[in-house]
Motif scaffolding. Structure first.
Motif, mmCIF file in Angstrom:
data_model
loop_
_atom_site.group_PDB
_atom_site.id
_atom_site.type_symbol
_atom_site.label_atom_id
_atom_site.label_comp_id
_atom_site.label_asym_id
_atom_site.label_seq_id
_atom_site.Cartn_x
_atom_site.Cartn_y
_atom_site.Cartn_z
ATOM 1 N N ASN A 76 -26.966 6.872 33.883
ATOM 2 C CA ASN A 76 -26.698 7.897 34.892
ATOM 3 C C ASN A 76 -25.235 7.939 35.304
ATOM 4 O O ASN A 76 -24.720 9.001 35.659
ATOM 5 C CB ASN A 76 -27.606 7.678 36.115
ATOM 6 N N THR A 77 -24.549 6.801 35.252
ATOM 7 C CA THR A 77 -23.117 6.801 35.542
ATOM 8 C C THR A 77 -22.366 7.625 34.502
ATOM 9 O O THR A 77 -21.548 8.504 34.851
ATOM 10 C CB THR A 77 -22.565 5.363 35.563
ATOM 11 N N GLY B 284 -16.055 1.787 31.600
ATOM 12 C CA GLY B 284 -16.615 0.600 30.957
ATOM 13 C C GLY B 284 -16.004 -0.691 31.467
ATOM 14 O O GLY B 284 -16.603 -1.768 31.337
ATOM 15 N N PHE B 285 -14.814 -0.595 32.071
ATOM 16 C CA PHE B 285 -14.178 -1.775 32.661
ATOM 17 C C PHE B 285 -15.000 -2.302 33.825
ATOM 18 O O PHE B 285 -15.050 -3.510 34.074
ATOM 19 C CB PHE B 285 -12.761 -1.410 33.125
ATOM 20 N N ALA B 286 -15.666 -1.381 34.552
ATOM 21 C CA ALA B 286 -16.400 -1.772 35.765
ATOM 22 C C ALA B 286 -17.562 -2.699 35.449
ATOM 23 O O ALA B 286 -17.740 -3.732 36.104
ATOM 24 C CB ALA B 286 -16.895 -0.531 36.501
ATOM 25 N N ASP B 287 -18.360 -2.331 34.435
ATOM 26 C CA ASP B 287 -19.503 -3.200 34.140
ATOM 27 C C ASP B 287 -19.042 -4.528 33.555
ATOM 28 O O ASP B 287 -19.612 -5.580 33.854
ATOM 29 C CB ASP B 287 -20.522 -2.495 33.234
ATOM 30 N N SER B 288 -17.975 -4.499 32.753
ATOM 31 C CA SER B 288 -17.469 -5.764 32.189
ATOM 32 C C SER B 288 -16.902 -6.673 33.277
ATOM 33 O O SER B 288 -17.081 -7.888 33.231
ATOM 34 C CB SER B 288 -16.391 -5.477 31.138
ATOM 35 N N ALA B 289 -16.213 -6.075 34.260
ATOM 36 C CA ALA B 289 -15.689 -6.875 35.371
ATOM 37 C C ALA B 289 -16.835 -7.490 36.168
ATOM 38 O O ALA B 289 -16.784 -8.669 36.556
ATOM 39 C CB ALA B 289 -14.822 -6.000 36.278
ATOM 40 N N GLY B 290 -17.883 -6.693 36.408
ATOM 41 C CA GLY B 290 -19.047 -7.218 37.121
ATOM 42 C C GLY B 290 -19.717 -8.350 36.365
ATOM 43 O O GLY B 290 -20.100 -9.367 36.947
ATOM 44 N N ILE B 291 -19.833 -8.190 35.042
ATOM 45 C CA ILE B 291 -20.466 -9.232 34.225
ATOM 46 C C ILE B 291 -19.616 -10.499 34.202
ATOM 47 O O ILE B 291 -20.140 -11.620 34.258
ATOM 48 C CB ILE B 291 -20.704 -8.708 32.792
ATOM 49 N N TRP C 126 -25.627 4.494 43.593
ATOM 50 C CA TRP C 126 -25.444 3.335 44.471
ATOM 51 C C TRP C 126 -26.775 2.685 44.836
ATOM 52 O O TRP C 126 -26.832 1.483 45.125
ATOM 53 C CB TRP C 126 -24.715 3.739 45.755
ATOM 54 N N ILE C 127 -27.868 3.470 44.790
ATOM 55 C CA ILE C 127 -29.154 2.922 45.212
ATOM 56 C C ILE C 127 -29.625 1.818 44.250
ATOM 57 O O ILE C 127 -30.322 0.878 44.652
ATOM 58 C CB ILE C 127 -30.214 4.044 45.325
ATOM 59 N N ILE D 148 -17.616 1.477 41.202
ATOM 60 C CA ILE D 148 -18.022 0.406 42.127
ATOM 61 C C ILE D 148 -19.531 0.140 42.072
ATOM 62 O O ILE D 148 -19.955 -1.012 41.867
ATOM 63 C CB ILE D 148 -17.543 0.698 43.559
ATOM 64 N N PRO D 149 -20.400 1.171 42.227
ATOM 65 C CA PRO D 149 -21.840 0.879 42.114
ATOM 66 C C PRO D 149 -22.211 0.340 40.733
ATOM 67 O O PRO D 149 -23.053 -0.557 40.615
ATOM 68 C CB PRO D 149 -22.494 2.247 42.364
#
Length: 408
Positions: A358-359, A380-387, A313-314, A253-254
């Protein structure tokens, strides 16, 4: 690694403290780090180049797509190129962790997709073919990231930091090389870049040593069992992986939020922020902001060997603050100097790179060995979803700003 592939045999007659064995270990360690750095560079290079060239690709659109309210504000934002550059990657990242890990086939596909992408954008001659080339490059980047991070579980943990540094280097080298080489023409520049898929093949099949059974016997045993389970009981293996997802949310999530915020900034505001009376021409400011962002990413992605941040998260909180700054600047033009914008972009890149490295560092050290490979891949799905979300929001925000009167 292929289920049937065996690691190189340990030379049994040499004692553990034999100097030749120690030298061989040191040499293989260096080769692993060098290979993973180059693989990170090559894997992300095409992705970065396509984003850096986005303004040029969009420049081929019709003149009636330009705003009548704001000067030089096209309704088709570079967010459209971002979507083409990330949605295929998102698709492959969501699927690849759940299918058997046949590493050599995956790497061969990456080489083919990378070369095809550069050729299509260089020789396509139309916006449609150019975007198709961007899509091929995106498939390469997504499949490569999943594959190389999964494969890293067969090596010492520091190959993850080498990979991360390489991907950061791709940002700087990719953005800077395109910005400098574009003077010889986009077509020639992209054809020269066919050296990248060749470097991928050399790095993986020649420089990278085979995993040693002596060094990673446990990982090999785990992988053999994973392969057997995936092939014999795919349904049970799939369910087991799904059950791991809730525990991975603290990483994902972060991570996804940081990339949502920073790519919204990059593709929704960069091309609108043009500051006159600067040493950098307004037409070149977008590209140099992309270069600056990638410098920040490279520095922070190379930093985990010196320090690491557990509270990832920061970075999402700080990146959200950046969204406010860049969005209001795009609307009101209140920042007096281009170099202040450059400093803010550098900070934005530092946050993004720190979040990435760091993740994965936390996963490498906190997740159980038998779950690590899948965890590395699915995160790696998380950053691609965010992008991907950032691309959609960037198009909407960009067009809304184009309809807002330009401040005097």
């Amino acid at each position: 690694m292929d289920a049937q592939e065996q690691p190189e045999k340990v030379i049994q007659h040499l004692p553990i403290d034999d100097p030749a064995m120690a030298q061989r270990k040191r040499r293989n360690k260096i080769r692993s780090l060098v290979a993973y750095w180059i693989l990170g560079l090559c894997n992300n290079y095409g992705y970065v180049v396509m984003l850096t060239a986005a303004d040029d690709i969009i420049g081929n659109t019709e003149s009636d797509s330009t705003s009548k309210v704001r000067e030089n504000c096209k309704y088709l934002s570079t967010g459209a190129i971002l979507l083409a550059d990330i949605l295929p990657s998102l698709l492959i990242k969501s699927v690849a962790p759940f299918i058997p890990f046949i590493v050599h086939l995956r790497v061969a596909l990456c080489v083919l997709l990378s070369a095809s992408g550069f050729i299509a954008v260089a020789l396509g001659g139309s916006l449609f073919i150019s975007i198709l080339g961007v899509i091929l490059t995106s498939f390469c980047s997504g499949l490569g990231e999943v594959t190389y991070l999964q494969y890293s579980s067969f090596y010492k943990k520091n190959v993850v930091s080498a990979w991360s540094s390489g991907t950061g280097g791709a940002g700087v080298i990719g953005a800077l090389s395109y910005t400098l080489l574009e003077r010889i023409g986009m077509q020639t520049t992209l054809l020269v870049m066919l050296i990248i898929p060749a470097m991928t093949a050399i790095s993986f099949w020649i420089i990278l040593p085979k995993p040693s059974e002596e060094d990673i016997a446990e990982a090999l045993e785990i992988q053999t069992k994973i392969n057997e389970d995936e092939l014999k009981s795919p349904k049970e293996s799939f369910i087991k992986k799904i059950k791991l997802l809730p525990g991975l949310m603290k990483y994902m999530i972060p991570f996804g939020l940081v990339y949502l915020f920073e790519y919204f900034i990059n593709q929704g505001t960069f091309e609108i922020i043009q500051i006159p009376n600067s040493l950098i021409a307004e037409s070149s400011q977008y590209k140099w902001l992309q270069v600056t962002y990638q410098v920040g990413v490279f520095i922070s992605r190379s930093s985990v060997s010196f320090w690491h941040i557990k509270q990832t998260w920061i970075m999402a909180v700080f990146q959200a603050i950046n969204v406010i700054i860049f969005t209001t600047e795009a609307i009101y033009y209140y920042i007096p100097s281009f170099y202040i914008v450059v400093a803010l972009v550098l900070w934005e890149g530092l946050l993004g790179g720190s979040s990435y490295v760091n993740t994965y560092y936390r996963i490498a050290h906190e997740v159980k060995p038998e779950d690590k490979q899948f965890s590395m891949a699915i995160t790696g799905f998380a950053d691609s979803a965010g992008i991907a979300l950032a691309g959609m929001f960037a198009i909407l925000a960009h067009n809304a700003i184009c309809n807002t009167p330009q401040p005097s």
